[in-house]
Structures are given as C-alpha cells and as structure tokens.
Design a protein around this motif. Structure first.
Motif, short mmCIF file in Angstrom:
data_model
loop_
_atom_site.label_atom_id
_atom_site.label_comp_id
_atom_site.label_asym_id
_atom_site.label_seq_id
_atom_site.Cartn_x
_atom_site.Cartn_y
_atom_site.Cartn_z
N SER A 61 6.78 2.83 5.69
CA SER A 61 6.91 4.12 6.38
C SER A 61 7.53 3.96 7.76
CB SER A 61 5.55 4.84 6.45
OG SER A 61 4.57 4.01 7.03
N TRP A 69 0.96 4.16 -5.37
CA TRP A 69 0.39 2.86 -5.02
C TRP A 69 0.53 1.87 -6.18
CZ3 TRP A 69 -5.29 2.50 -2.78
CH2 TRP A 69 -5.48 1.24 -2.26
N VAL A 117 -0.70 9.88 -4.54
CA VAL A 117 -0.81 8.72 -3.64
C VAL A 117 -1.21 7.48 -4.45
CG1 VAL A 117 -2.13 7.70 -1.73
CG2 VAL A 117 -1.33 10.06 -1.57
N ILE A 118 -2.22 7.62 -5.31
CA ILE A 118 -2.71 6.46 -6.07
C ILE A 118 -1.68 6.02 -7.12
CG2 ILE A 118 -4.50 5.71 -7.70
CD1 ILE A 118 -6.44 7.49 -6.00
N CYS A 158 0.86 -1.17 0.00
CA CYS A 158 0.00 0.00 0.00
C CYS A 158 0.91 1.24 0.00
CB CYS A 158 -0.94 -0.01 1.21
SG CYS A 158 -0.25 0.64 2.74
N PRO A 159 0.35 2.44 -0.19
CA PRO A 159 1.22 3.63 -0.23
C PRO A 159 1.96 3.87 1.09
CG PRO A 159 -0.92 4.12 -1.16
CD PRO A 159 -1.04 2.78 -0.51
N GLY A 160 1.50 3.24 2.18
CA GLY A 160 2.13 3.48 3.47
C GLY A 160 3.17 2.43 3.83
N LEU A 185 7.14 8.22 -0.74
CA LEU A 185 6.03 9.12 -0.45
C LEU A 185 6.26 9.87 0.87
CD1 LEU A 185 3.43 9.75 -1.95
CD2 LEU A 185 2.26 8.07 -0.54
N LEU A 186 6.85 9.17 1.83
CA LEU A 186 7.12 9.78 3.13
C LEU A 186 8.08 10.95 2.98
CD1 LEU A 186 6.76 9.48 6.26
CD2 LEU A 186 8.80 8.07 6.24
#
Lengths: 98, 138
Positions: free
Chosen positions: B61, B130, B126-127, B56-58, B82-83
C-alpha cells in the motif's frame, strides 16, 4: 420497534477508519474494527440500541489503538534513523580527534 | 489497553494529537510522492511479511500510494489492488456519512453501502484478497 429506529442513524461504526487501518497499517486491529462495525449495524436495526452503542465504542477502541500504534511505529522508525545518523556523526567527529 | 486509553485522555496528548497529524500526514505524503518505496530501501517492511514470508492485505500500500500520487493507477493496482478498490468506496462512504443529520438519502445509502451485508462483504473481500495474493503471488 422499527418505527422508532426509522429516521435515525446507528451510532458511529468506524467503518471507514477501520478499513484504512486494515490497509495502511495494522491488519488485526482494523479487522476487529470492521467486525464491530457489523455488530453496530445488526444490533441497531434489531432494536438493541445499547448493544449497538457498546459495539460502536469497541470498534472505536480497536481502530484508535491500531491507528496510534501505526503513528508510534512511524515516529520510532524515523527516530531510529535520526539516532543512527547522530551517532554516526558523533563517531566521525570523535575519530577526527583521535 | 486501559493504560493506552488513559494515556489518550491526557491533556498533553490531546494537544499533541492534532499537531502530530498536521505534521505527519502531509510530511509522509510528500516523502511517499518523492521517494518510491519500490526502489528505495528506506521504508519499513511489513512486520507480517518479515515474520511469516506471506503478504498481508496491506502489503504494497505504501508503493500504491506513491503511484497514486503520481496518478499512475495501473501501478497502484499492481502493488495493492485492494487500495485501488477501497479508495472510491471510502470516498463515497465519507460523502454519505459526513453531512450531519439524518436525511432520507443518507439513511437509504448508508444502509445499502455500509450496512451489515456490505460490511461482511468487505471483510470477505479483504480475506479473499489476503489468501489469493499469497496463492497466486500478486
């Protein structure tokens, strides 16, 4: 309508909090927050103050649910280790007196 | 969901909330600084990854925060780009939003950086991240 909006801020969008929730914990809730943040902005600047207010509380709701689910998850996760640890210790103790 | 909100309004939880945060946040940061989630099996895994096998995008992290606390930005980028992207943006966003009142510079910059277009852009990033990280495996 623009004149009355000039010099005012839209209601809280929860954007920063939603992004944090998305990256650090609970993607679906974070995204629900981000979508509602966009609604706050678009509704406010098109003059729909009530709608913006509603979107703001929606954004807040989803962000908070995501956040507290994350906190609950962390606490339960650590609690699980503590219970396993205590159970293991108790088991060891019981074994000594067999 | 209504139950959850009712729970939130309870006076006990109201008193507990700041306590939880004050204990939990520095505690977790210390733990993350000390033990690398990349090399210790102690941390929880992302439920989405466990269930679907997809990132997932997270994802990453936690490892990212570990390396951030050691000021190793390259490793932050490697674990969750992304972070790294989000942190300076979030810092700027907080700096714009934090001061009370409606100063012209605040309204101007929040509309530019936190307006509708910006928010849809963020969601798209974000998407995109992902999808891309699962296609190209980063």
């Amino acid at each position: 309508m623009e004149q009355t909006l000039d010099g005012n801020r839209p209601p809280k969008t929860w954007l920063v909090e939603s992004i944090l929730v998305t990256i650090l914990c609970c993607l679906p809730f974070g995204i629900a927050g981000i979508v509602n943040a966009a609604k706050v902005e678009s509704r406010f600047y098109s003059g729909d103050i009530d709608g913006a207010q509603r979107a703001s509380s929606e954004a807040g709701k989803w962000t908070k649910i995501g956040f507290w689910l994350g906190v609950a998850g962390i606490v339960l996760y650590f609690l699980f280790f503590v219970i396993i640890g205590v159970a293991g210790f108790a088991g060891l103790g019981a074994g000594l007196f067999d | 969901l209504q139950d959850l909100q009712d729970l939130e309004q309870g006076s006990l939880t109201k008193k507990l909330k700041p306590l939880i945060l004050i204990l939990l946040v520095p505690g977790l940061l210390l733990l993350l600084w000390w033990a690398d989630p990349g090399t210790t099996g102690f941390y929880p895994r992302c439920p989405f990854l466990v269930v679907t096998g997809l990132k997932c995008p997270g994802c990453g992290s936690l490892r990212g925060i570990h390396h951030l606390l050691h000021l190793n930005l390259g490793m932050v980028a490697a674990n969750n780009f992304l972070l790294l992207l989000a942190l300076p943006y979030l810092a700027v966003a907080v700096a714009i939003e934090w001061p009370k009142g409606n100063r012209p510079w605040q309204l101007k910059w929040r509309k530019k950086l936190m307006g509708v277009k910006a928010i849809w852009t963020i969601l798209a990033i974000v998407i995109l991240y992902w999808v891309m990280r699962n296609v190209f495996g980063f």
